[in-house]
Write a protein that holds these residues in place. Structure first.
Motif, short mmCIF file in Angstrom:
data_model
loop_
_atom_site.label_atom_id
_atom_site.label_comp_id
_atom_site.label_asym_id
_atom_site.label_seq_id
_atom_site.Cartn_x
_atom_site.Cartn_y
_atom_site.Cartn_z
N GLN A 244 -12.56 4.53 5.43
CA GLN A 244 -12.98 3.82 6.64
C GLN A 244 -12.35 2.42 6.60
O GLN A 244 -11.97 1.94 5.54
CB GLN A 244 -14.51 3.66 6.66
N TRP A 245 -12.29 1.78 7.77
CA TRP A 245 -11.65 0.47 7.83
C TRP A 245 -12.37 -0.61 7.02
O TRP A 245 -11.75 -1.40 6.32
CB TRP A 245 -11.49 0.01 9.28
N ALA A 246 -13.70 -0.62 7.11
CA ALA A 246 -14.45 -1.71 6.48
C ALA A 246 -14.16 -1.77 4.99
O ALA A 246 -13.79 -2.81 4.44
CB ALA A 246 -15.94 -1.55 6.74
N GLU A 247 -14.32 -0.63 4.32
CA GLU A 247 -14.11 -0.63 2.86
C GLU A 247 -12.64 -0.88 2.51
O GLU A 247 -12.32 -1.50 1.50
CB GLU A 247 -14.60 0.69 2.25
N THR A 248 -11.73 -0.42 3.39
CA THR A 248 -10.31 -0.62 3.14
C THR A 248 -9.97 -2.11 3.12
O THR A 248 -9.30 -2.61 2.21
CB THR A 248 -9.48 0.08 4.23
N LYS A 249 -10.46 -2.81 4.13
CA LYS A 249 -10.18 -4.26 4.20
C LYS A 249 -10.80 -4.97 3.02
O LYS A 249 -10.16 -5.85 2.41
CB LYS A 249 -10.73 -4.84 5.50
N ALA A 250 -12.03 -4.62 2.69
CA ALA A 250 -12.72 -5.31 1.59
C ALA A 250 -11.97 -5.08 0.28
O ALA A 250 -11.74 -6.02 -0.50
CB ALA A 250 -14.16 -4.81 1.49
N ALA A 251 -11.57 -3.85 0.03
CA ALA A 251 -10.90 -3.54 -1.24
C ALA A 251 -9.55 -4.23 -1.31
O ALA A 251 -9.17 -4.81 -2.34
CB ALA A 251 -10.74 -2.02 -1.39
N PRO B 107 -15.41 5.61 -1.36
CA PRO B 107 -15.61 4.49 -0.45
C PRO B 107 -15.97 3.19 -1.19
O PRO B 107 -16.01 2.12 -0.60
CB PRO B 107 -16.78 4.95 0.43
N ARG B 108 -16.21 3.32 -2.47
CA ARG B 108 -16.62 2.17 -3.28
C ARG B 108 -15.58 1.05 -3.22
O ARG B 108 -14.39 1.28 -3.32
CB ARG B 108 -16.76 2.66 -4.71
N VAL B 109 -16.05 -0.20 -3.06
CA VAL B 109 -15.13 -1.34 -3.02
C VAL B 109 -15.05 -1.96 -4.41
O VAL B 109 -16.06 -2.43 -4.94
CB VAL B 109 -15.61 -2.39 -1.99
N PRO B 110 -13.88 -1.97 -5.02
CA PRO B 110 -13.77 -2.56 -6.36
C PRO B 110 -13.85 -4.08 -6.25
O PRO B 110 -13.33 -4.66 -5.29
CB PRO B 110 -12.37 -2.13 -6.81
N THR C 149 0.86 -1.18 0.00
CA THR C 149 0.00 0.00 0.00
C THR C 149 0.90 1.24 0.00
O THR C 149 2.12 1.12 0.11
CB THR C 149 -0.92 0.03 1.24
N ILE C 150 0.29 2.41 -0.10
CA ILE C 150 1.09 3.61 -0.34
C ILE C 150 1.55 4.26 0.96
O ILE C 150 2.35 5.19 0.95
CB ILE C 150 0.31 4.59 -1.25
N GLY C 151 1.02 3.84 2.09
CA GLY C 151 1.57 4.37 3.34
C GLY C 151 0.56 4.51 4.44
O GLY C 151 0.64 3.86 5.47
N SER C 152 -0.43 5.38 4.24
CA SER C 152 -1.34 5.64 5.35
C SER C 152 -2.48 4.62 5.33
O SER C 152 -2.93 4.18 4.28
CB SER C 152 -1.90 7.05 5.26
N PHE C 153 -2.95 4.29 6.54
CA PHE C 153 -4.18 3.53 6.73
C PHE C 153 -5.20 4.48 7.36
O PHE C 153 -4.84 5.61 7.72
CB PHE C 153 -3.88 2.28 7.58
N PRO C 154 -6.46 4.09 7.45
CA PRO C 154 -7.49 5.03 7.91
C PRO C 154 -7.10 5.84 9.15
O PRO C 154 -6.63 5.27 10.14
CB PRO C 154 -8.70 4.11 8.17
N GLN C 155 -7.24 7.14 9.04
CA GLN C 155 -7.00 8.01 10.19
C GLN C 155 -8.34 8.14 10.90
O GLN C 155 -9.18 8.96 10.53
CB GLN C 155 -6.50 9.39 9.72
N THR C 156 -8.49 7.33 11.92
CA THR C 156 -9.79 7.26 12.58
C THR C 156 -10.00 8.46 13.51
O THR C 156 -9.07 9.19 13.82
CB THR C 156 -9.87 5.98 13.43
N LYS C 157 -11.25 8.58 13.96
CA LYS C 157 -11.60 9.64 14.89
C LYS C 157 -10.75 9.50 16.16
O LYS C 157 -10.27 10.49 16.72
CB LYS C 157 -13.09 9.53 15.22
N GLU C 158 -10.56 8.26 16.56
CA GLU C 158 -9.79 7.99 17.78
C GLU C 158 -8.36 8.54 17.64
O GLU C 158 -7.82 9.13 18.58
CB GLU C 158 -9.76 6.46 18.02
N ILE C 159 -7.78 8.37 16.46
CA ILE C 159 -6.42 8.89 16.25
C ILE C 159 -6.41 10.41 16.42
O ILE C 159 -5.55 10.96 17.09
CB ILE C 159 -5.89 8.49 14.85
N ARG C 160 -7.39 11.05 15.82
CA ARG C 160 -7.43 12.52 15.91
C ARG C 160 -7.65 12.97 17.36
O ARG C 160 -7.04 13.93 17.82
CB ARG C 160 -8.52 13.09 15.00
#
Ligand code: GLN
Ligand code: ZN
Length: 764
Positions: free
Chosen positions: A742-749, A706-709, A439-450
């Motif tokens: 978001q995490w869900a779509e990231t994992k699915a994609a 957010p679309r999952v290919p 992957t290119i580097g960043s993973f979801p920056q969640t609300k918790e992180i902020r």
């Protein structure tokens, strides 16, 4: 007398009020009437600021709710039919073109938005039809706002995007073939009508922006300027007097296209002071010179003495009544006011000047030339003192950095061996399969992180607590990548707020603001850090996190850095040393970081350079080649210190490399990851044509949505890529970092992506 003028003022307001109001309107929390009232209040406030500063010529119609070019699209009846047939109210139609509209059964995407010349501002591209007609709107904004200012007791100079530039910056709509410049004869009558209305409303002068005159232009476009302005001149007193404005470059190469029968010509003398004599020589016999000497693109205090010298030189040739002191361009590209910066070190704050302060600068320069320096003695003395203080400050000059730069030798730019030797060693030590996934580097920056980052910034949690939290995030990201069965991991960048600010905060030579926002597009603003002095790295910046990530990973972990050109371009650079010098300093700092990462066991290192292309000078030729030369050198300087077995990656968020492919190849990166899912796989042809030998990971899916290919879609994409790239060259990765997802779509994609890669691994 010498007048002072401003070409345009930032619209957002001291506290980004316009952003807040438009976003509240879009979110249904503010009525349209309230939005318009707020916009009106801001305009009035900004006119009054300029008046109070003593500016003689104050612009109007420089304001826009979204973008000034979009305003013209609508006011000239050039909105594509897919917007005008939706029965939207004009303000909503306007926003629909700017940002798309998906509400009440209407579903239209936005018009294309692209960078405004070489700035970080984006404009909406005029998108034209083969049978395009133009019609002036019933209440053209330029007229409405002129009257608004007049009623407040301020006679302004309306700003219009010029007819030639409006078309030259446009494009045919999809499936259309029109060449926009061919529409000039249809468009010009609308300008005539608008100018006549402005005159009737009381406008004496108008600023017509034709910045495209700084480009290398197609013959037809270049030939369009003179006849266009001759036609307007023929209208005589029926229209306001025209100030023909260019900026962001010189017009010497197009000087034969400069209209001579306009009231004034504006040129950018910050970028290109050397064009002064040529431009003066090309002016019509009565034409006034508007001399852009106060930088509209940067935040540095003007060197008043130097500006006064330039203006006096012009006055000697033209006389006081034929020279106007101006900002180099609109001040749209500068933050609102320095007065909001309460946390800046006072020594450094004294070196800056934002839009409000620049308004005073043009006024002081004009007064100094008109009445003599004695009239503004105090201002000039304070300015000279500040300029001197900056030039000699320890914050600006670091002899150790200069010493190190002087010791760079040619070997610093070269890896130890050529690519074939390097890649063989990397294959051996990294043990990657065919079609490696990453992957290119960043993973979801969640609300918790902020939330945690905010708490840490405010001192509500300790450094140790924050560190623990970041480690936990890294653990999670590593675990997910294990589950997904990716081949080269990343740590996910949870500790980074922004890819430039994060590094700026860890380097000496940078300053940070709290309110210095600049409009990027629509309601979006950026707050670039400021390079104030020689740059160096007091301590490692990313090693701790990467080292930790390596320690818990079974597969290769990729270290992640922002490259020297991107750090430079997404900051406000210094104006007292050449940008190549600043890039070299950044490169040396990053070089140390790269070597430290390698020593910490990070054997894949990615240095992102998404801003490389936007730094390209506007014209091809010598200047562009010189830029590419130092840009490529600084990248190489930053990465070349590693062993052959360490794999260097770089990343770009686009795939149009045709114009400067030799530079991309010259980076000598072992692996390039690029955007490709939104563009055409055909763009990869250049890699074949140029026999590019190294590895490439063209993005297989769009991370902006957010679309999952589906797995099949990704396979189709890979199949297309294999028409151009050899299997052993191809990496499989997304278009860019995943921080906005978001995490869900990231994992699915990513699951689908890894499966698609595995399918091809089996096949080959
Ligand atoms: N490494 C960065 C990320 O993944 C790259 C961002 C970019 O290219 N703009 O977020
Ligand atoms: Zn990217």
């Amino acid at each position: 007398m010498v007048q002072s003028s401003i070409l345009g003022f930032p619209r957002m307001g001291a506290n980004r009020e316009l952003k807040k109001a438009t976003e509240a309107y879009w979110g249904g929390k503010l009525s349209q009437a309230d939005l318009l009232t707020e916009a009106k209040r801001l305009r009035l406030e900004h006119w009054n600021i300029q008046k109070k500063a003593g500016v003689d010529v104050i612009p109007s119609n420089d304001f826009a709710l979204y973008d000034q070019v979009l305003t013209h699209i609508q006011d000239f009846g050039a909105a594509p039919p897919r917007y005008t047939t939706q029965n939207l109210d004009p303000i909503d139609e306007y926003f629909a073109m700017g940002r798309g509209h998906q509400k009440g059964g209407v579903d239209v995407p936005s018009l294309e938005m692209v960078k405004w010349f070489d700035s970080n501002y984006h404009y909406v591209k005029p998108t034209l039809q083969d049978n395009q007609t133009f019609k002036l709107s019933a209440n053209p904004k330029a007229v409405v706002e002129f009257i608004e200012a007049k009623e407040a007791g301020i006679i302004t100079r309306p700003v219009l995007v010029g007819p030639v530039s409006f078309l030259a910056l446009g494009k045919p709509d999809r499936d259309q073939t029109v060449s926009p410049i061919d529409l000039l004869d249809k468009l010009l009558p609308v300008y005539e009508e608008l100018l006549t209305k402005l005159k009737a409303a009381g406008a004496e002068t108008v600023q017509i922006d034709e910045p495209t005159l700084v480009f290398d232009l197609p013959a037809k476009t270049k030939a369009a300027f003179k006849p266009t302005y001759e036609k307007l001149a023929a209208l005589g007193d029926k229209i306001p007097k025209i100030v023909f404005a260019t900026y962001f470059g010189d017009i010497v190469h197009n000087i034969d296209a400069l209209p001579t029968d306009v009231y004034a010509v504006h040129v950018d003398l910050v970028r290109n002071p050397e064009q002064l004599d040529t431009v003066i020589g090309a002016l019509g016999p009565k034409t006034i010179l508007s001399a852009g000497v106060v930088d509209g693109r940067n935040i540095w205090k003007n060197n008043l003495k130097r500006s006064i010298e330039i203006i006096e030189k012009a006055v000697q040739k033209l006389g006081k009544d034929r020279v106007i002191v101006a900002t180099s361009s609109s001040l749209l590209h500068t933050p609102h006011t320095l007065a909001s910066e309460k946390k800046l070190d006072p020594e450094i704050a004294d070196w800056f000047s934002f839009a409000v302060e620049k308004a005073s600068e043009v006024a002081v320069i004009a007064k100094a030339v008109t009445e003599g320096p004695a009239a503004v003695r105090a201002e000039l003395e304070a300015n000279a003192k500040s300029i001197q203080a900056r030039a000699t400050s320890k914050r600006t000059n670091d002899p150790k950095v200069k010493e190190r730069q002087s010791k760079i030798t040619p070997e610093f730019y070269n890896r130890k061996s050529e690519f074939p030797i390097r890649i063989a060693q990397q294959q051996k030590s990294l043990g990657l399969p065919l079609f490696p996934t990453t992957t290119i580097g960043s993973f979801p920056q969640t609300k918790e992180i902020r939330i945690q980052r905010n708490k840490f910034t405010k001192g509500e949690i300790t450094a140790a607590e924050y560190e623990k939290f970041i480690e936990k995030e890294i653990q999670e990201v590593v675990k997910v990548q294990e589950e997904l069965d990716l081949d080269v991991y990343v740590h996910g960048e949870p500790e980074r707020n922004d890819m430039v600010q994060y590094f700026g905060e860890r380097l000496d030579g940078y300053a940070f603001t709290t309110h210095a926002w600049v409009q990027s597009y629509g309601s979006r603003c950026v707050r670039p850090p400021i390079i104030v002095g020689d740059i160096s790295r007091p301590a490692p910046m990313t090693v701790k996190e990467s080292k930790y990530a390596v320690s818990i990973s079974k597969k290769p972990m990729k270290g992640m850095l922002t490259g020297p050109i991107t750090c430079l371009r997404w900051s406000f650079p210094r104006d007292d040393v050449h940008q190549s010098v600043q890039a070299e300093q950044l490169a040396l700092a990053l070089r140390d970081e790269v070597i430290d990462l390698e020593a910490a066991g990070v054997f894949v290192i990615q240095v992102d350079e998404p801003a490389l292309r936007e730094g390209l000078p506007l014209r091809s030729g010598k200047e562009r080649e010189a830029y590419l030369d130092w840009a490529v050198k600084s990248f190489r300087l930053s990465v070349a210190g590693v062993q052959d077995s360490t794999q260097i990656h770089s990343h770009f968020c686009y795939s149009e490399f045709q114009d400067f492919f030799h530079a991309i190849a010259a980076l000598d990166a072992d692996v390039l990851s690029i955007e490709n899912s939104k563009s055409d796989a055909k763009l990869l042809k250049v890699f074949v044509d140029e026999a590019y030998p190294r590895h490439i990971g063209p993005g297989v899916y769009d991370i902006h949505s957010p679309r999952v290919p589906s797995e099949q879609e990704i396979k189709d994409r890979i199949e297309e890529m294999l028409a151009y790239l050899k299997p052993e060259q191809l990496w499989i990765d997304p278009d860019c970092g995943l921080k906005t997802r978001q995490w869900a779509e990231t994992k699915a994609a990513l699951t689908n992506m890894v499966n698609a890669a595995k399918f091809y691994r089996q096949k080959y």
